[in-house]
Motif scaffolding. Structure first.
Motif, PDB file in Angstrom:
ATOM      1  N   GLY A  13       0.048   1.634 -12.723  1.00 54.29           N
ATOM      2  CA  GLY A  13       1.444   1.859 -12.334  1.00 54.29           C
ATOM      3  C   GLY A  13       1.586   1.457 -10.878  1.00 54.29           C
ATOM      4  O   GLY A  13       0.669   1.160 -10.284  1.00 54.29           O
ATOM      5  N   THR A  14       3.047   1.516 -10.581  1.00 51.85           N
ATOM      6  CA  THR A  14       3.370   1.028  -9.419  1.00 51.85           C
ATOM      7  C   THR A  14       3.840   2.179  -8.532  1.00 51.85           C
ATOM      8  O   THR A  14       4.784   2.885  -9.215  1.00 51.85           O
ATOM      9  CB  THR A  14       4.277  -0.190  -9.444  1.00 51.85           C
ATOM     10  N   ALA A  15       3.481   2.460  -7.195  1.00 50.93           N
ATOM     11  CA  ALA A  15       3.988   3.574  -6.458  1.00 50.93           C
ATOM     12  C   ALA A  15       5.355   3.272  -5.933  1.00 50.93           C
ATOM     13  O   ALA A  15       5.711   3.553  -4.804  1.00 50.93           O
ATOM     14  CB  ALA A  15       3.128   3.748  -5.365  1.00 50.93           C
ATOM     15  N   GLY A  16       6.319   2.911  -6.699  1.00 50.18           N
ATOM     16  CA  GLY A  16       7.712   2.595  -6.359  1.00 50.18           C
ATOM     17  C   GLY A  16       8.625   3.645  -6.944  1.00 50.18           C
ATOM     18  O   GLY A  16       9.803   3.915  -6.780  1.00 50.18           O
ATOM     19  N   THR A  17       8.105   4.704  -8.006  1.00 55.23           N
ATOM     20  CA  THR A  17       8.759   5.563  -8.572  1.00 55.23           C
ATOM     21  C   THR A  17       8.134   7.030  -8.211  1.00 55.23           C
ATOM     22  O   THR A  17       7.084   7.288  -8.637  1.00 55.23           O
ATOM     23  CB  THR A  17       8.786   5.249 -10.265  1.00 55.23           C
ATOM     24  N   PHE A  57       0.283   1.839   2.025  1.00 57.57           N
ATOM     25  CA  PHE A  57       1.733   1.049   1.796  1.00 57.57           C
ATOM     26  C   PHE A  57       2.347   1.701   0.800  1.00 57.57           C
ATOM     27  O   PHE A  57       3.393   1.152   0.103  1.00 57.57           O
ATOM     28  CB  PHE A  57       1.238  -0.584   1.573  1.00 57.57           C
ATOM     29  N   TRP A  58       1.971   2.873  -0.265  1.00 54.81           N
ATOM     30  CA  TRP A  58       2.563   3.466  -0.813  1.00 54.81           C
ATOM     31  C   TRP A  58       4.074   4.018  -0.437  1.00 54.81           C
ATOM     32  O   TRP A  58       3.987   4.601   0.522  1.00 54.81           O
ATOM     33  CB  TRP A  58       2.000   4.777  -1.573  1.00 54.81           C
ATOM     34  N   GLN A  59       5.077   3.782  -1.347  1.00 52.58           N
ATOM     35  CA  GLN A  59       6.194   4.536  -1.187  1.00 52.58           C
ATOM     36  C   GLN A  59       6.063   5.763  -1.899  1.00 52.58           C
ATOM     37  O   GLN A  59       5.247   6.037  -2.745  1.00 52.58           O
ATOM     38  CB  GLN A  59       7.238   3.978  -1.857  1.00 52.58           C
ATOM     39  N   PHE A  60       6.609   6.833  -1.258  1.00 50.75           N
ATOM     40  CA  PHE A  60       6.629   8.184  -1.668  1.00 50.75           C
ATOM     41  C   PHE A  60       5.049   8.780  -1.761  1.00 50.75           C
ATOM     42  O   PHE A  60       4.789   9.320  -2.792  1.00 50.75           O
ATOM     43  CB  PHE A  60       7.064   8.343  -3.069  1.00 50.75           C
ATOM     44  N   ALA A  61       4.406   8.620  -0.898  1.00 52.77           N
ATOM     45  CA  ALA A  61       2.870   8.755  -0.921  1.00 52.77           C
ATOM     46  C   ALA A  61       2.847  10.567  -0.972  1.00 52.77           C
ATOM     47  O   ALA A  61       1.921  10.734  -1.817  1.00 52.77           O
ATOM     48  CB  ALA A  61       2.235   8.337   0.415  1.00 52.77           C
ATOM     49  N   GLU A  62       3.367  11.053  -0.270  1.00 51.52           N
ATOM     50  CA  GLU A  62       3.370  12.756  -0.148  1.00 51.52           C
ATOM     51  C   GLU A  62       3.600  13.098  -1.619  1.00 51.52           C
ATOM     52  O   GLU A  62       2.960  14.184  -2.215  1.00 51.52           O
ATOM     53  CB  GLU A  62       4.206  13.266   0.779  1.00 51.52           C
ATOM     54  N   VAL A  66      -8.369   6.325 -17.618  1.00 56.34           N
ATOM     55  CA  VAL A  66      -8.247   5.941 -15.954  1.00 56.34           C
ATOM     56  C   VAL A  66      -6.803   5.287 -15.917  1.00 56.34           C
ATOM     57  O   VAL A  66      -6.073   4.964 -16.672  1.00 56.34           O
ATOM     58  CB  VAL A  66      -8.933   4.227 -16.034  1.00 56.34           C
ATOM     59  N   PHE A  67      -6.512   5.788 -14.501  1.00 54.28           N
ATOM     60  CA  PHE A  67      -4.986   5.299 -13.938  1.00 54.28           C
ATOM     61  C   PHE A  67      -5.381   4.649 -12.780  1.00 54.28           C
ATOM     62  O   PHE A  67      -6.032   5.469 -11.801  1.00 54.28           O
ATOM     63  CB  PHE A  67      -3.899   6.659 -13.936  1.00 54.28           C
ATOM     64  N   ILE A  68      -4.569   3.449 -12.515  1.00 54.94           N
ATOM     65  CA  ILE A  68      -4.676   2.902 -11.309  1.00 54.94           C
ATOM     66  C   ILE A  68      -3.106   2.780 -10.580  1.00 54.94           C
ATOM     67  O   ILE A  68      -2.297   2.306 -11.338  1.00 54.94           O
ATOM     68  CB  ILE A  68      -5.126   1.353 -11.600  1.00 54.94           C
ATOM     69  N   LEU A  69      -3.037   3.139  -9.490  1.00 53.54           N
ATOM     70  CA  LEU A  69      -1.680   3.007  -8.781  1.00 53.54           C
ATOM     71  C   LEU A  69      -1.647   2.356  -7.757  1.00 53.54           C
ATOM     72  O   LEU A  69      -2.415   2.525  -6.660  1.00 53.54           O
ATOM     73  CB  LEU A  69      -1.271   4.534  -8.413  1.00 53.54           C
ATOM     74  N   CYS A  70      -0.925   1.011  -7.707  1.00 56.95           N
ATOM     75  CA  CYS A  70      -0.935   0.185  -6.703  1.00 56.95           C
ATOM     76  C   CYS A  70       0.508   0.320  -5.794  1.00 56.95           C
ATOM     77  O   CYS A  70       1.284   0.898  -6.549  1.00 56.95           O
ATOM     78  CB  CYS A  70      -0.984  -1.313  -7.375  1.00 56.95           C
ATOM     79  N   HIS A  71       0.401  -0.345  -4.684  1.00 55.67           N
ATOM     80  CA  HIS A  71       1.666  -0.242  -3.953  1.00 55.67           C
ATOM     81  C   HIS A  71       2.781  -1.188  -4.112  1.00 55.67           C
ATOM     82  O   HIS A  71       3.945  -0.933  -3.802  1.00 55.67           O
ATOM     83  CB  HIS A  71       1.181  -0.575  -2.528  1.00 55.67           C
TER      84      HIS A  71
END
Length: 510
Positions: free
Chosen positions: A148-152, A171-176, A96-101
């Protein structure tokens, strides 16, 4: 305790906990409530609805692909976190992987999962070989849970996961970049799940684009919307003398809300100091969530919401509107209406001129409409030409959206600029009918009808927002709305309807 040491009763208990997540959540998972207490996870109405939708998709397709649009703090992340903990702790080889903003949200979600694990009864709690601030590893199952955090840009890219949860994707950075990376880490196989959820963050951007595709049926994701008023905590005792304004009364009537819910809404609007911001943060409809600040829809959402909930008997001639796709990403949409009821809307992607003409022919032969109005912009002219060649000239009518209105301009000026504005104006008047009208209960249709804005030209004529301009501000072409508006292209006389005069054979019109 090993599986061989289980008593028959324990085995039965364990099997039910494995196979029934709703039961498992109430018996094994603990959450910290908004009041600060630690209580069992008993699914609320939004969570029950979400569970039903996801399980239906899993049963039908063997996997889950869903995008969820909701208001703030409705329990969606809590539900998905519990769902994935249940999966990883009961099956082998589940990653399982959870990616937050943001980092704080990442920590909060992992704390929630750690609390699940801490309070899970020993009978079903998996053995762990690693537990830190970002990861739980269930060694005997070769399964695990990581956040993980969507900042990287490269976060999660190199791993393979079976269950992915994207939290607050808008609200993700680098969503694409994440879409091209971590989302590709989920194999296209049975028993895999991808759930993307978020509150809205304006139009445009990755989440809004993916929502529009899912809502229009143009992706493998199912679009799931959860209105704010399903959340049981969102109510407040009204103060003495509390009465609703005309706008509030209209809103309450459209969505069936009681005085406690309306008191909560009024206090929250006052707290946010912005009625538009309330709609984005606590939407009643998907279309409302994605409205632009300052955007004024030609047709108010309340009219559409009310028509979605009514029950009206169809009467009069069957009239069909067809809006053929005019660009690659657009849909060919068809709308059926009888009097005060729009019966249904259907959309198809990837149709060329001949395929669209074939669809129209099949519908005419099967349902014998009094009129079929077709927009002749783009490929529509070719569709009409082909239907005329096949002998359907009595029923088919070509409509040019940009041509002059049928009705003359009022002596005092004003009126619609062109046929498209005229048809949409007729549709708006239809929705305002005091006798009540009904449209299909569809989020995609609601979004399309409330999508176009408007302005007035120097002669006070209504100018409806063009499709091209809508796309430039990040909103899809309102194909279903245009098909619906085409059913108001011109009056249809049922007494002299061609359908009463034409003889059909098994091959079509004779």
């Amino acid at each position: 305790m090993t599986a061989t040491a289980l008593s028959p009763r324990e085995r039965a208990i364990r099997l039910r906990l494995r196979d029934d997540f709703v039961h498992y959540a109430a018996k094994c998972l603990k959450i910290r409530t908004k009041a600060g207490s630690v209580d069992p996870l008993v699914l609320n109405k939004p969570q029950q609805y979400l569970h039903t939708r996801l399980e239906a998709q899993r049963q039908a397709s063997g996997r889950v692909r869903a995008i969820i649009l909701k208001g703030r703090q409705q329990g969606c992340s809590t539900y998905v976190g519990g769902r994935y903990y249940h999966r990883a702790s009961h099956r082998r080889g589940v990653r399982v992987f959870i990616l937050c903003h943001e980092a704080e949200a990442t920590a909060n979600l992992f704390d929630m999962v750690s609390r699940y694990h801490e309070h899970t009864p020993p009978l079903v709690r998996p053995s762990t070989s690693a537990a830190n601030a970002r990861e739980l590893t269930f060694d005997r199952l070769d399964s695990g849970y990581k956040v993980g955090t969507a900042g990287t840009k490269g976060v999660g890219r190199s791993q393979t996961v079976q269950m992915f949860h994207g939290s607050e994707v808008a609200f993700w950075q680098f969503a694409e970049t994440h879409a091209a990376g971590v989302l590709q880490a989920v194999p296209d196989m049975p028993d895999t799940e991808v759930i993307l959820e978020s509150t809205a963050n304006g139009v445009g951007g990755f989440f809004h684009e993916q929502w529009q595709k899912a809502e229009a049926g143009q992706s493998e994701y199912q679009a799931i919307f959860i209105p704010w008023f399903w959340t049981p905590e969102y109510r407040k005792a009204p103060p003495a003398g509390f009465t609703l304004t005309d706008e509030e009364q209209e809103y309450a009537s459209a969505y069936g809300l009681d005085m406690e819910q309306m008191a909560w809404r009024r206090s929250k609007v006052a707290e946010l100091k912005d009625a538009w911001l309330f709609k984005q943060e606590y939407p009643a409809t998907a279309a409302e969530a994605f409205q632009n600040s300052g955007h004024d829809s030609f047709i108010p959402g309340a009219l559409v919401a009310a028509a979605r909930k009514r029950q009206v008997e169809p009467s009069g001639p069957l009239v069909i509107g067809v809006d053929p796709a005019w660009m690659g990403d657009d849909r060919t949409s068809m709308a059926w209406r009888r009097g005060r009821r729009t019966l249904k809307i259907e959309s198809k992607s990837g149709l060329d001129t001949m395929a669209t003409a074939g669809w129209c022919k099949a519908v005419i032969d099967a349902e014998k409409p009094a009129r079929m109005f077709i927009d002749v912009g783009g490929v529509g002219a070719g569709v009409v030409d082909r239907l005329m060649e096949m002998g359907y000239g009595e029923v088919v009518r070509a409509v040019n959206f940009g041509s002059a209105p049928l009705e003359p301009e009022p002596p005092e000026g004003g009126g619609p600029l062109n046929r498209r504005a005229e048809m949409w104006s007729k549709g708006k008047e239809w929705l305002q009918d005091v006798a009540g009208v009904q449209i299909p209960d569809m989020d995609s249709l609601h979004a399309d009808i409330t999508g176009p804005g408007y302005k007035y030209d120097s002669n006070s004529r209504v100018v409806l927002e063009k499709k091209e301009d809508m796309k430039r501000r990040g909103v899809r072409s309102p194909d279903e709305g245009d098909a619906w508006a085409l059913t108001f292209a011109e009056p249809v006389d049922v007494a002299n309807s061609w359908a009463k005069k034409i003889v059909y054979s098994n091959k079509g019109i004779v």
